[in-house]
Design a protein around this motif. Structure first.
Motif, PDB file in Angstrom:
ATOM      1  N   GLY A  39      -8.865   8.982  -0.649  1.00  0.00           N
ATOM      2  CA  GLY A  39      -9.019   8.221  -1.883  1.00  0.00           C
ATOM      3  C   GLY A  39      -7.747   7.497  -2.281  1.00  0.00           C
ATOM      4  N   PHE A  40      -6.600   8.149  -2.102  1.00  0.00           N
ATOM      5  CA  PHE A  40      -5.327   7.512  -2.439  1.00  0.00           C
ATOM      6  C   PHE A  40      -5.061   6.323  -1.524  1.00  0.00           C
ATOM      7  CE2 PHE A  40      -0.665   7.193  -2.267  1.00  0.00           C
ATOM      8  CZ  PHE A  40      -0.378   7.072  -3.628  1.00  0.00           C
ATOM      9  N   ILE A  41      -5.332   6.512  -0.229  1.00  0.00           N
ATOM     10  CA  ILE A  41      -5.115   5.415   0.728  1.00  0.00           C
ATOM     11  C   ILE A  41      -6.047   4.249   0.439  1.00  0.00           C
ATOM     12  CG2 ILE A  41      -5.286   4.776   3.166  1.00  0.00           C
ATOM     13  CD1 ILE A  41      -4.413   7.627   3.857  1.00  0.00           C
ATOM     14  N   VAL A  42      -7.301   4.553   0.096  1.00  0.00           N
ATOM     15  CA  VAL A  42      -8.280   3.490  -0.173  1.00  0.00           C
ATOM     16  C   VAL A  42      -7.982   2.786  -1.497  1.00  0.00           C
ATOM     17  CG1 VAL A  42     -10.728   3.066  -0.657  1.00  0.00           C
ATOM     18  CG2 VAL A  42     -10.076   4.597   1.205  1.00  0.00           C
ATOM     19  N   ALA A  43      -7.431   3.514  -2.461  1.00  0.00           N
ATOM     20  CA  ALA A  43      -7.169   2.916  -3.768  1.00  0.00           C
ATOM     21  C   ALA A  43      -5.988   1.951  -3.746  1.00  0.00           C
ATOM     22  CB  ALA A  43      -6.922   4.018  -4.801  1.00  0.00           C
ATOM     23  N   LEU A  44      -5.011   2.185  -2.872  1.00  0.00           N
ATOM     24  CA  LEU A  44      -3.800   1.358  -2.860  1.00  0.00           C
ATOM     25  C   LEU A  44      -4.072  -0.129  -2.623  1.00  0.00           C
ATOM     26  CD1 LEU A  44      -1.189   3.649  -1.041  1.00  0.00           C
ATOM     27  CD2 LEU A  44      -1.269   3.021  -3.459  1.00  0.00           C
ATOM     28  N   PRO A  45      -4.882  -0.514  -1.614  1.00  0.00           N
ATOM     29  CA  PRO A  45      -5.121  -1.951  -1.422  1.00  0.00           C
ATOM     30  C   PRO A  45      -5.772  -2.618  -2.616  1.00  0.00           C
ATOM     31  CG  PRO A  45      -5.812  -0.694   0.504  1.00  0.00           C
ATOM     32  CD  PRO A  45      -5.528   0.294  -0.567  1.00  0.00           C
ATOM     33  N   ARG A  46      -6.590  -1.879  -3.355  1.00  0.00           N
ATOM     34  CA  ARG A  46      -7.246  -2.473  -4.520  1.00  0.00           C
ATOM     35  C   ARG A  46      -6.303  -2.530  -5.713  1.00  0.00           C
ATOM     36  NH1 ARG A  46     -13.230  -0.208  -5.170  1.00  0.00           N
ATOM     37  NH2 ARG A  46     -13.378  -2.183  -6.309  1.00  0.00           N
ATOM     38  N   LEU A  47      -5.372  -1.590  -5.798  1.00  0.00           N
ATOM     39  CA  LEU A  47      -4.409  -1.631  -6.894  1.00  0.00           C
ATOM     40  C   LEU A  47      -3.396  -2.756  -6.695  1.00  0.00           C
ATOM     41  CD1 LEU A  47      -3.698   2.187  -7.419  1.00  0.00           C
ATOM     42  CD2 LEU A  47      -4.811   0.648  -9.037  1.00  0.00           C
ATOM     43  N   TYR A  48      -2.976  -2.956  -5.445  1.00  0.00           N
ATOM     44  CA  TYR A  48      -1.973  -3.980  -5.145  1.00  0.00           C
ATOM     45  C   TYR A  48      -2.585  -5.267  -4.603  1.00  0.00           C
ATOM     46  CZ  TYR A  48       1.514  -0.343  -5.870  1.00  0.00           C
ATOM     47  OH  TYR A  48       2.287   0.652  -6.431  1.00  0.00           O
ATOM     48  N   LYS A  49      -3.934  -5.308  -4.568  1.00  0.00           N
ATOM     49  CA  LYS A  49      -4.676  -6.517  -4.181  1.00  0.00           C
ATOM     50  C   LYS A  49      -4.239  -7.059  -2.821  1.00  0.00           C
ATOM     51  CE  LYS A  49      -5.355  -7.820  -9.015  1.00  0.00           C
ATOM     52  NZ  LYS A  49      -6.554  -6.982  -9.087  1.00  0.00           N
ATOM     53  N   VAL A  50      -4.241  -6.182  -1.809  1.00  0.00           N
ATOM     54  CA  VAL A  50      -3.961  -6.600  -0.437  1.00  0.00           C
ATOM     55  C   VAL A  50      -5.220  -7.288   0.104  1.00  0.00           C
ATOM     56  CG1 VAL A  50      -3.265  -5.830   1.857  1.00  0.00           C
ATOM     57  CG2 VAL A  50      -2.433  -4.622  -0.177  1.00  0.00           C
ATOM     58  N   PRO A  51      -5.155  -8.547   0.512  1.00  0.00           N
ATOM     59  CA  PRO A  51      -6.350  -9.360   0.772  1.00  0.00           C
ATOM     60  C   PRO A  51      -7.402  -8.717   1.677  1.00  0.00           C
ATOM     61  CG  PRO A  51      -4.382 -10.715   0.867  1.00  0.00           C
ATOM     62  CD  PRO A  51      -3.913  -9.308   0.719  1.00  0.00           C
ATOM     63  N   ILE A  52      -7.093  -8.456   2.939  1.00  0.00           N
ATOM     64  CA  ILE A  52      -8.106  -7.978   3.884  1.00  0.00           C
ATOM     65  C   ILE A  52      -8.442  -6.511   3.629  1.00  0.00           C
ATOM     66  CG2 ILE A  52      -8.631  -7.600   6.312  1.00  0.00           C
ATOM     67  CD1 ILE A  52      -6.829  -9.960   6.987  1.00  0.00           C
ATOM     68  N   LEU A  53      -7.425  -5.697   3.434  1.00  0.00           N
ATOM     69  CA  LEU A  53      -7.639  -4.269   3.204  1.00  0.00           C
ATOM     70  C   LEU A  53      -8.416  -4.025   1.913  1.00  0.00           C
ATOM     71  CD1 LEU A  53      -4.185  -2.769   4.268  1.00  0.00           C
ATOM     72  CD2 LEU A  53      -6.314  -2.877   5.582  1.00  0.00           C
ATOM     73  N   GLN A  54      -8.228  -4.888   0.933  1.00  0.00           N
ATOM     74  CA  GLN A  54      -8.957  -4.741  -0.319  1.00  0.00           C
ATOM     75  C   GLN A  54     -10.460  -4.886  -0.095  1.00  0.00           C
ATOM     76  OE1 GLN A  54      -7.960  -7.686  -3.245  1.00  0.00           O
ATOM     77  NE2 GLN A  54      -9.156  -6.734  -4.866  1.00  0.00           N
ATOM     78  N   ILE A 116      -8.798   7.295  -9.167  1.00  0.00           N
ATOM     79  CA  ILE A 116      -7.363   6.979  -9.147  1.00  0.00           C
ATOM     80  C   ILE A 116      -7.118   5.573  -9.676  1.00  0.00           C
ATOM     81  CG2 ILE A 116      -5.385   6.577  -7.630  1.00  0.00           C
ATOM     82  CD1 ILE A 116      -6.439   8.824  -5.834  1.00  0.00           C
ATOM     83  N   ARG A 117      -7.921   4.632  -9.219  1.00  0.00           N
ATOM     84  CA  ARG A 117      -7.734   3.240  -9.635  1.00  0.00           C
ATOM     85  C   ARG A 117      -7.921   3.080 -11.139  1.00  0.00           C
ATOM     86  NH1 ARG A 117     -10.768  -1.643  -9.645  1.00  0.00           N
ATOM     87  NH2 ARG A 117     -12.677  -0.438  -9.306  1.00  0.00           N
ATOM     88  N   ALA A 118      -8.961   3.721 -11.675  1.00  0.00           N
ATOM     89  CA  ALA A 118      -9.213   3.619 -13.111  1.00  0.00           C
ATOM     90  C   ALA A 118      -8.125   4.312 -13.926  1.00  0.00           C
ATOM     91  CB  ALA A 118     -10.583   4.226 -13.436  1.00  0.00           C
ATOM     92  N   ALA A 119      -7.632   5.456 -13.435  1.00  0.00           N
ATOM     93  CA  ALA A 119      -6.615   6.200 -14.174  1.00  0.00           C
ATOM     94  C   ALA A 119      -5.295   5.447 -14.212  1.00  0.00           C
ATOM     95  CB  ALA A 119      -6.422   7.575 -13.535  1.00  0.00           C
ATOM     96  N   VAL A 120      -4.911   4.846 -13.078  1.00  0.00           N
ATOM     97  CA  VAL A 120      -3.650   4.095 -13.040  1.00  0.00           C
ATOM     98  C   VAL A 120      -3.727   2.873 -13.943  1.00  0.00           C
ATOM     99  CG1 VAL A 120      -2.140   2.716 -11.556  1.00  0.00           C
ATOM    100  CG2 VAL A 120      -3.009   4.926 -10.748  1.00  0.00           C
TER     101      VAL A 120
END
Length: 258
Positions: A39-54, A116-120
């Motif tokens: 979950g932490f690994i999957v949340a990071l691209p969406r938090l930092y808006k990494v294009p392809i990984l997001q 994680i994404r919502a909490a951050v």
């Protein structure tokens, strides 16, 4: 046909079922531990808006949140070995628990990433900027400022997910895993006292879930104790406060003024 209901079987089945509780708890512990990492690994691209990984993380989350976990169990148990055969990897002899834990970990990881994404995002962005202003690095600001608050915010949702995961482990018996539900099915088939078996099983699940709920409520209160409001020293009666307001509104003529 099931035999006539006998309450004594409920108490007789409890110790027999409890001997398999370690397998259920092992599945929950391993799947939630792996799920946190995923979950932490999957949340990071969406938090930092990494294009392809997001986009990949969005597809992953949508799939595991949008399909029943029973279907996911069958897909991974029957489909994963066939897919790995293409890579000359044979996992057909792997224990059933391996596929069960992997499925629950992937399923939990999708939900945990959203938690994680919502909490951050719930933490005020200005605190991050203030941390930068006093010379903190991005890592220091995240671990010292954002993460402690995000953990407290995410804890209720994480608790709900943990309890739901515990109850969903009852589906593992569909693959032949001998956990609580699998043992209950065996006892019911052997004695033909299915109702008593399910009552015993319900008691065990209820006690575990109730204990986990109380434990995490206590942890949440400890994490949020700095946010508890200061208790006032006692409110005055309404009539007295009204009279004080009337006296305070009068012009000062040298007399008594509350």
């Amino acid at each position: 046909m099931a035999n006539q209901f006998d309450i004594t079987y409920v108490f007789d089945f409890l110790p027999k079922l409890l001997s398999y509780i370690n397998i259920t708890l092992f599945i929950v512990a391993c799947s939630m531990g792996l799920g946190l990492v995923i979950g932490f690994i999957v949340a990071l691209p969406r938090l930092y808006k990494v294009p392809i990984l997001q986009r990949i993380s969005q597809i992953y989350v949508s799939f595991f949140r949008g399909t029943p976990i029973l279907i996911q169990l069958f897909l991974i148990y029957y489909g994963l070995p066939e897919m790995l055969k293409v890579l000359q990897v044979d996992v057909s002899k792997a224990p059933v628990l391996t596929f069960v834990i992997l499925t629950f970990a992937l399923h939990s990881g999708a939900y945990i990433s959203e938690v994680i994404r919502a909490a951050v995002k719930a933490v005020d962005r200005g605190q991050m900027e203030a941390a930068y202003a006093i010379g903190m690095t991005g890592y220091q600001a995240f671990t010292r400022i954002i993460m402690p608050q995000a953990v407290a915010i995410a804890l209720p949702n994480f608790t709900n997910l943990l309890i739901a995961n515990l109850k969903d482990t009852s589906l593992a018996f569909s693959l032949g895993a001998m956990e609580l539900m699998g043992k209950a099915q065996t006892l019911g088939s052997a004695t033909q006292h299915f109702i008593e078996t399910y009552i015993s099983l319900s008691i065990i699940y209820f006690v575990i879930c109730f204990g986990l709920e109380k434990l995490f409520v206590y942890i949440e209160r400890r994490l949020l104790q700095h946010e508890q409001p200061i208790v006032s020293q006692g409110r005055q009666p309404l009539t007295r406060r009204w009279w004080k307001g009337v006296w305070a509104s009068q012009p000062d003529k040298g007399g008594y003024q509350a």
